[in-house]
Design a protein around this motif. Structure first.
Motif, PDB file in Angstrom:
ATOM      1  N   SER A 171       0.385  -1.178   0.233  1.00  0.00           N
ATOM      2  CA  SER A 171      -0.120   0.084   0.155  1.00  0.00           C
ATOM      3  C   SER A 171       0.285   1.633  -0.445  1.00  0.00           C
ATOM      4  O   SER A 171       0.406   2.613  -0.854  1.00  0.00           O
ATOM      5  CB  SER A 171      -1.266  -0.589   0.678  1.00  0.00           C
ATOM      6  OG  SER A 171      -2.198  -1.154   1.826  1.00  0.00           O
TER       7      SER A 171
ATOM      8  N   ALA B 101       2.229   1.833  -3.145  1.00  0.00           N
ATOM      9  CA  ALA B 101       0.806   2.544  -4.572  1.00  0.00           C
ATOM     10  C   ALA B 101       1.067   3.631  -3.670  1.00  0.00           C
ATOM     11  O   ALA B 101       0.492   3.955  -4.961  1.00  0.00           O
ATOM     12  CB  ALA B 101      -0.176   1.311  -4.706  1.00  0.00           C
TER      13      ALA B 101
ATOM     14  N   GLY C  61       1.715   1.667  -8.473  1.00  0.00           N
ATOM     15  CA  GLY C  61       0.812   0.863  -7.438  1.00  0.00           C
ATOM     16  C   GLY C  61      -0.156   1.060  -8.382  1.00  0.00           C
ATOM     17  O   GLY C  61       0.073   1.961  -8.545  1.00  0.00           O
ATOM     18  N   THR C  62      -1.213   0.085  -8.298  1.00  0.00           N
ATOM     19  CA  THR C  62      -2.677   0.569  -8.270  1.00  0.00           C
ATOM     20  C   THR C  62      -3.101  -0.200  -7.507  1.00  0.00           C
ATOM     21  O   THR C  62      -2.960  -1.213  -6.657  1.00  0.00           O
ATOM     22  CB  THR C  62      -2.624  -0.746  -9.863  1.00  0.00           C
ATOM     23  OG1 THR C  62      -2.200  -2.021  -9.337  1.00  0.00           O
ATOM     24  CG2 THR C  62      -1.780   0.219 -10.745  1.00  0.00           C
ATOM     25  N   GLY C  63      -4.629  -0.134  -7.360  1.00  0.00           N
ATOM     26  CA  GLY C  63      -5.076  -0.887  -6.749  1.00  0.00           C
ATOM     27  C   GLY C  63      -7.047  -0.314  -5.516  1.00  0.00           C
ATOM     28  O   GLY C  63      -6.855   0.964  -6.353  1.00  0.00           O
TER      29      GLY C  63
ATOM     30  N   ALA D 263      -7.744   1.181  -2.766  1.00  0.00           N
ATOM     31  CA  ALA D 263      -7.551   1.584  -1.587  1.00  0.00           C
ATOM     32  C   ALA D 263      -7.928   2.490  -1.610  1.00  0.00           C
ATOM     33  O   ALA D 263      -8.786   3.195  -2.478  1.00  0.00           O
ATOM     34  CB  ALA D 263      -6.489   1.087  -0.598  1.00  0.00           C
TER      35      ALA D 263
ATOM     36  N   GLU E 230       1.080  -8.565  -5.813  1.00  0.00           N
ATOM     37  CA  GLU E 230      -0.356  -8.169  -4.697  1.00  0.00           C
ATOM     38  C   GLU E 230       0.222  -8.056  -2.656  1.00  0.00           C
ATOM     39  O   GLU E 230       1.355  -8.687  -2.372  1.00  0.00           O
ATOM     40  CB  GLU E 230      -1.502  -9.616  -4.560  1.00  0.00           C
ATOM     41  CG  GLU E 230      -2.003  -9.043  -6.222  1.00  0.00           C
ATOM     42  CD  GLU E 230      -2.653 -10.716  -5.940  1.00  0.00           C
ATOM     43  OE1 GLU E 230      -2.747 -11.063  -4.713  1.00  0.00           O
ATOM     44  OE2 GLU E 230      -3.274 -10.499  -7.005  1.00  0.00           O
TER      45      GLU E 230
ATOM     46  N   TYR F 171      -5.139   5.417   3.799  1.00  0.00           N
ATOM     47  CA  TYR F 171      -6.642   4.615   3.439  1.00  0.00           C
ATOM     48  C   TYR F 171      -7.398   4.066   4.204  1.00  0.00           C
ATOM     49  O   TYR F 171      -6.692   3.749   5.716  1.00  0.00           O
ATOM     50  CB  TYR F 171      -5.417   3.661   2.548  1.00  0.00           C
ATOM     51  CG  TYR F 171      -5.028   4.488   1.739  1.00  0.00           C
ATOM     52  CD1 TYR F 171      -5.340   4.502   0.202  1.00  0.00           C
ATOM     53  CD2 TYR F 171      -3.395   4.431   1.650  1.00  0.00           C
ATOM     54  CE1 TYR F 171      -4.600   4.945  -0.718  1.00  0.00           C
ATOM     55  CE2 TYR F 171      -3.013   5.318   0.310  1.00  0.00           C
ATOM     56  CZ  TYR F 171      -3.459   4.931  -1.125  1.00  0.00           C
ATOM     57  OH  TYR F 171      -2.850   5.550  -1.905  1.00  0.00           O
TER      58      TYR F 171
ATOM     59  N   THR G 197      -7.435  -4.317   2.395  1.00  0.00           N
ATOM     60  CA  THR G 197      -7.321  -3.510   1.267  1.00  0.00           C
ATOM     61  C   THR G 197      -6.131  -4.387   0.051  1.00  0.00           C
ATOM     62  O   THR G 197      -4.988  -4.451   1.073  1.00  0.00           O
ATOM     63  CB  THR G 197      -6.746  -1.929   1.966  1.00  0.00           C
ATOM     64  OG1 THR G 197      -8.218  -1.480   3.115  1.00  0.00           O
ATOM     65  CG2 THR G 197      -6.266  -1.326   0.824  1.00  0.00           C
TER      66      THR G 197
ATOM     67  N   GLN H 247      -3.012  -4.341  -2.598  1.00  0.00           N
ATOM     68  CA  GLN H 247      -2.966  -3.146  -3.616  1.00  0.00           C
ATOM     69  C   GLN H 247      -2.438  -4.295  -4.844  1.00  0.00           C
ATOM     70  O   GLN H 247      -1.826  -4.659  -3.654  1.00  0.00           O
ATOM     71  CB  GLN H 247      -2.284  -1.893  -2.564  1.00  0.00           C
ATOM     72  CG  GLN H 247      -1.867  -1.006  -2.257  1.00  0.00           C
ATOM     73  CD  GLN H 247      -3.288  -0.135  -2.957  1.00  0.00           C
ATOM     74  OE1 GLN H 247      -3.335   0.507  -4.009  1.00  0.00           O
ATOM     75  NE2 GLN H 247      -3.754   0.502  -1.931  1.00  0.00           N
TER      76      GLN H 247
END
Length: 266
Positions: free
Chosen positions: A101, A104, A119-121, A123, A160, A208, A216, A218
């Motif tokens: 996290s 991201a 980073g993607t996700g 959250a 992940e 977050y 959560t 990411q």
């Protein structure tokens, strides 16, 4: 014998003899009946009467055809241990999610690491002054995984990072690059080749929302380029070579979480 001798009339003695003879005859008949009844009963040699036929055995149904659940993606995942009954997650599953996290949250981490990882996700970001309480280390469980065990030549590894809230209250976690750090090391040299903490370009903190009893997740994609904390303007040249790589995720108050993946040769 024919003329009984005694003070009573002879008829009385004859009646007595008749009664005695009748009793003797009756006893003889009873004895004969008992013997014939016992002889007529068949023996089963101790086995008793024939019981019911045995139940036909049940044939088991067909076994499943699907594969058994195997190892989690990314090979071995080292964690600090399971969640204790008292909710203490210091021995939880490491700090993988925190790092993910954090990387991201920095949006690409750094000038050096920005080129190396994105980073993607999903959250939900919240402001630092949000009324949500800040998650304590004992309320969070962290995990880091690789989406695949092996990556073909030119394929970008995807990691992940999962933060789980093991309490019944929603809270916010600081997953910025100053709090959560994701590092990739080349296994053959034990040398760090990339870190989300190298030259972060975004804010040091990024909060977050972590829902109660939720998580959560990411996803961080590494493009195989190197980073170095002292080379922010001119990141190291070159890219990762085929080898096994170890991922370390660190978050304050939690043990280091680890996983690994392999970059295959062409």
């Amino acid at each position: 014998m024919r003329n009984p001798v005694g003070p009573l009339p002879s008829s009385i003695y004859w009646r007595r003899r008749a009664v005695l003879a009748s009793v003797v005859a009756l006893l003889a008949l009873l004895a004969v009946w008992a013997v014939s009844s016992a002889g007529g009963t068949s023996s089963t040699n101790g086995k008793g009467q024939k019981g019911p036929e045995p139940v036909t055995s049940i044939t088991p149904g067909p076994s499943g055809t699907g594969p058994a659940i195997g190892q989690a993606p990314g090979g071995r995942t080292d964690s600090g241990g399971g969640t204790g009954k008292n909710g203490d997650q210091g021995a939880g599953s490491g700090s993988g999610g925190g790092t993910g996290s954090g990387s991201a949250a920095a949006g690409a981490g750094s000038a050096g690491s920005a080129a190396a990882g994105a980073g993607t996700g999903g959250a939900a970001a919240v402001p630092a002054d949000s009324p949500l309480p800040t998650c304590s280390s004992s309320s969070l469980q962290w995990e880091v995984k690789s989406v695949k065990n092996e990556y073909e030549a030119g394929e970008k590894p995807r990691l992940e990072l999962i933060a789980r809230n093991i309490t019944g209250s929603t809270c916010k976690a600081d997953l910025g690059p100053k709090q959560a750090v994701l590092t990739i090391l080349q296994a053959s040299t034990s040398k760090a080749v990339w870190s989300s903490g190298d030259c972060p370009s975004g804010p040091g903190s990024a909060f977050y929302r972590v829902p109660a009893q939720g998580e959560t997740k990411q996803t961080v994609e590494w493009d195989r380029r190197f980073s170095a904390a002292d080379q922010c303007q001119t990141p190291p040249a070159g890219s990762a070579v085929p080898d096994t790589y170890v991922v370390e995720a660190k978050f304050p108050g939690l043990p280091v979480a680890r996983t690994s993946f392999v970059l295959k040769q062409e």
